[in-house]
Design a protein around this motif. Sequence first.
Motif: not given
Length: 479
Positions: A237-247
Motif C-alpha cells: 500500500c505504501e509502495a505501489d498499490w492504491d489502497c483505501v485510506p486507514r480510518p
Amino acid sequence: MNRRLVAVFSAFLLVVAGCAAPVADPSAANDNSDAAVGGADPDPDPDADRSWPEDPPTDRLGWEAGYWYDESIAVDQSDGLNDSEMEAFVARTMARVEVVRELEFEESVPVEVVSRAEYRNESDASTDPVHSDWNDQVWEALLLVGEDRTIDEVFDELYGGVVLGYYSPSEGRIVVVSDDSQPTIDRRTLAHELVHAAQDQQFGLDRSPSTQDAQLAHSGLVEGDARYVDGLYEARCEADWDCVPRPSGGGSGGGSVDYPVFITIYTPYSEGPTFVSDLRDRGGWAAVDAAYADRPTSTEQVLHPTRYPDERPVEVTVEDRSSAAWTRYDTDPAADTVGEASIFATFWKHRAVDRASLQQAPGAYSPYNYTAEPSEGWAGDAVVPYRPASDETYEANPHERGYVWRTVWDTEADAEQFERAYVTDTLERSLNASEAGEDTYRVDDGPFADAYRVTRDGDTVTVVNAPTVAQVDEIHERS
C-alpha cells in the motif's frame, strides 16, 4: 489449558498503533505477480481511465468475487461503509491477500462490523467455574495474577478494550470492532483477519492443543503468518498499490492493560512473524504451508526458530504426594505447561531481568525480545494446581489453594539460573519473602502471600506452593 487463548484474535490496537515492526517484501521490487494473475500493471493514478481484464472463467489467485487485486474501487469511509463499498473492499482485499500470501480462498468470507460496546456484550461468555479456578492457580504459579483478581477479569479488561477484530473458525466469519459511530474498517486489520480465513479454509483452525504453552506456540504460526502478511500488504500500500485510506483517530476503547499478562499473550504476535519469515527463508511459502501439518509445540521453538521442528519439549510429570486433605482438580488435563515465554514475563514483571531488554535487539519482524538467561534453556514444565479435598472447605475458602510447579532445563547451569532468579530476585527481592525453613519461604503480604518450597535436583527445579508453611508438605510431601 487456557480457553481464552484459543480464540484467534487480530493484533491488539495498542501494539498496531505504536509497536508494529516494519515488514519489507523481498519480492516486491521485482514483482511479476501482475502477469501471473492476469491483472493490469499498477497505475500510479487511480483516477485515470482504466480498462480491467475480463473476469476469468474460473477462480484464480488475485481475483475474487469480480475484483482483480489491482483494480480501483470507489470506497469512502468518511461517512461509514455502505453494502456495495463493503463488498468491493472485502473482495479486493481477498484478492490482494491471495497475491501476497500465494494462497487461494475456497469460498467467500462474511465480514461484520460491530461497535466496541457490542463486542464487549458478545464476549461476555460464561465460563466453567472449576476450570476458571484451576486456571487462576496456573497464572498464580507464574506470579503474574495474584489472589486479588482472576485471570478472566484481567482478560475481560484487556480484550474488551484493545481488540480490533477476530475471525471465528466455527462460524467462518470475520468480526471487525469499530470505535467510530459509523462502521469503518482498517485495511490492515481486514487483511490480517482474511489471512486467518484463508488459513482456516486451507489448513483448518478448529483445533487447539491442551496446554497454555502449546496454544501460544500454535498461535505463533497462525498469528505470525497473519502478522507477517498484513505487514507485507501494508508495505505494498505504501509502495505501489492504491489502497483505501486507514480510518483516522481511533484508540484502544479505554481498556485496561496488565502489561506482564499482555506480554505473555502477545508472544505469537511479536515473535510469530519472525518465526514465519524464517520458515519462508528456508523454503518459501511452501515451507510455511507445511508447518500447519507439524505446528510448533512450544514457545521455545517460536522464540528460537532454529529449534523448530527438532527440539521438542520434554514430558514433565509430577507424582501426587498430597495428603488426604488435598486433591487435584477434576480437569483434563490436570496439569498445564506454561513454557519459556510465560516464564520470561514472570521475570520481567518482577525485575529479575532488565526490563529495558524487552525492546533491545528484537527479531527482524518482532517489536519485542523475549530472550533472557533465566528463562532460556527451558526444556519442559508442568503446573499441577491443588484444592482442598473437602467441597465445603473448597467453597468456603476461595484462597485455600496450592500448586506444584516442576521445570526441567537443558543443563544444570540453566536450572541454577532459573532457581536464582526465582528465589533471590523474585521471591526475596520483589515479594519480600523471608526464609521459613529448609528451602522454604513465606510471603506475608500482598496478592501472592503464601508459602513456597523451592528445591533443585540437577536440571530440575520444583516449586511447591501452599497457603501456610505447614500445608506445603500436605500438598507435596518431600521425597
